[in-house]
Design an enzyme around this catalytic site. Structure first.
Site, PDB file in Angstrom:
ATOM      1  N   GLY A  84      25.818  43.002  26.954  1.00  0.00           N
ATOM      2  CA  GLY A  84      26.373  42.963  25.611  1.00  0.00           C
ATOM      3  C   GLY A  84      25.287  42.684  24.598  1.00  0.00           C
ATOM      4  O   GLY A  84      24.103  42.635  24.932  1.00  0.00           O
ATOM      5  N   LYS A 131      24.232  34.455  33.286  1.00  0.00           N
ATOM      6  CA  LYS A 131      24.083  35.071  31.967  1.00  0.00           C
ATOM      7  C   LYS A 131      22.711  34.739  31.394  1.00  0.00           C
ATOM      8  O   LYS A 131      22.321  33.569  31.296  1.00  0.00           O
ATOM      9  CB  LYS A 131      25.174  34.574  31.017  1.00  0.00           C
ATOM     10  CG  LYS A 131      25.201  35.299  29.675  1.00  0.00           C
ATOM     11  CD  LYS A 131      26.427  34.898  28.871  1.00  0.00           C
ATOM     12  CE  LYS A 131      26.554  35.698  27.588  1.00  0.00           C
ATOM     13  NZ  LYS A 131      27.772  35.337  26.829  1.00  0.00           N
ATOM     14  N   ASP A 177      36.480  36.477  19.831  1.00  0.00           N
ATOM     15  CA  ASP A 177      36.168  37.797  20.401  1.00  0.00           C
ATOM     16  C   ASP A 177      37.142  38.143  21.528  1.00  0.00           C
ATOM     17  O   ASP A 177      36.739  38.563  22.613  1.00  0.00           O
ATOM     18  CB  ASP A 177      34.725  37.823  20.908  1.00  0.00           C
ATOM     19  CG  ASP A 177      34.161  39.249  20.992  1.00  0.00           C
ATOM     20  OD1 ASP A 177      34.751  40.161  20.360  1.00  0.00           O
ATOM     21  OD2 ASP A 177      33.142  39.451  21.667  1.00  0.00           O
TER      22      ASP A 177
END
Length: 348
Positions: free
Chosen positions: A52, A72, A175
């Site tokens: 992303g 991540k 989001d």
């Protein structure tokens, strides 16, 4: 037919039992950077499972294959400008939360300091069955049936409710979208990616966030086009109702399998398309044409479409709270289960 109705009754019962599962407290660890390098084969492209604007997610295999995690790492773009704010914000939010059945489990962090950069890594539970976006839109995927869609909707609503009810101050995800809903090994839905999440200053939904980041960093309005609340135009407009709007868009998407924004269709916005059909009294035309709507699901689907319509109201004050949404969804599931059970008894 009796067997099919009974099976759906059991599905609805399992949905209701699942949403009442208790919470447990989370334990956060500090992982060694070398351990992450080994687990990801030095962050090999073959281990990349998600990407992303804020970061890349890698599949990590720890302890000789006994433990699989998701790791991540900050995106290259943010690394180049030395902007750690979003990742640090996500760590701050996640580390303050207890474990919850509807939120991807945060396991810990890792830090790597070098002469050129200082990196932070997030270690999360690994969810093997992809995203809701893939389930709804990818070709050759198994099409989810209507009870499953209802279950997913309730699980996501419960995830948002957990964030909004967090004490001492509510957390706004900012989001909510199908790409941020992941499935565990049992195909239960979990909300992920709190990189944009903000904690409210207090319980007043129209108050500004408590973080003192500059406007151009974490607190400026953010989200994904198509899901983003049009009323959220400046930091002072932050509200839990922003998430409610996004959830309404997601509900339309779950019911229709149409993308939030699709330039190949007219209108391009799922909100404009769906609300027009509902105003014309054609709410069931929104439903995914690939999956027949059985009579015993019509009330549930119409109810969820009604909720979605209220969620995307241009007037923020008229949108329901997530608590009201969850309560209404649970009640309609119980009513549907009871009606199917009664019908089964009559036809036996």
């Amino acid at each position: 037919m009796i067997q099919e109705k009974n099976s759906y009754s059991l599905v609805f019962l399992s949905i209701y039992i699942y949403i009442l599962e208790p919470q447990t407290h989370n334990t956060k660890n500090e992982f060694e950077y070398k351990e992450l390098e080994k687990a990801t084969e030095n962050f090999s492209q073959s281990r990349l499972i998600g990407k992303g604007s804020h970061g890349c997610v890698y599949k990590g295999i720890l302890e000789e294959g006994k433990n699989i995690v998701a790791i991540k790492k900050q995106s290259l773009g943010l690394q180049k400008i030395h902007d750690n704010s979003k990742l640090e914000n996500e760590v701050s939010i996640l580390s303050s939360l207890p474990e919850n059945s509807f939120i991807v489990n945060f396991l810990g962090t890792s830090h790597h300091d070098s002469s050129s950069k200082n990196e932070t890594f997030l270690i999360m539970e690994y969810l093997p069955n992809g995203t809701l976006y893939q389930m709804l839109h990818a070709k050759n995927n198994i099409i989810p049936n209507w009870p499953k869609r209802a279950q997913i909707a309730i699980q996501v609503a419960k995830a948002i409710q957990f964030l909004h009810q967090t004490k001492p101050n509510s957390i706004v995800h900012r989001d909510i979208k199908s790409a941020n809903i992941l499935f565990d090994s049992n195909w239960n839905a979990k909300l992920a990616d709190l990189g944009l999440a903000l904690r409210m200053k207090n319980d007043d939904q129209d108050e500004s966030p408590s973080y003192s980041y500059s406007y151009n960093s974490v607190t400026r309005p953010a989200g994904t086009i198509g899901y983003l609340d049009p009323d959220y135009t400046k930091p002072s407009k932050l509200s839990t109702k922003n998430d409610v709007f996004s959830f309404g868009v997601l509900l339309f998407e779950i019911m229709s399998s149409r993308k939030a924004i699709d330039v190949s269709k007219s209108p391009v916005s799922i909100v404009d398309w769906a609300t027009k059909l509902i105003k014309e009294g054609q709410s069931l035309e929104i439903c995914d044409k690939r999956m027949h709507v059985p009579w015993y699901m019509e009330a549930t689907i119409k109810n969820m479409l009604s909720i979605a319509t209220r969620c995307v109201s241009p007037k923020k004050i008229t949108r329901p709270t997530i608590e009201e949404i969850v309560m209404e969804m649970e009640n309609v599931i119980i009513d549907t289960t009871n009606n199917v059970t009664k019908t089964c008894k009559v036809t036996e």
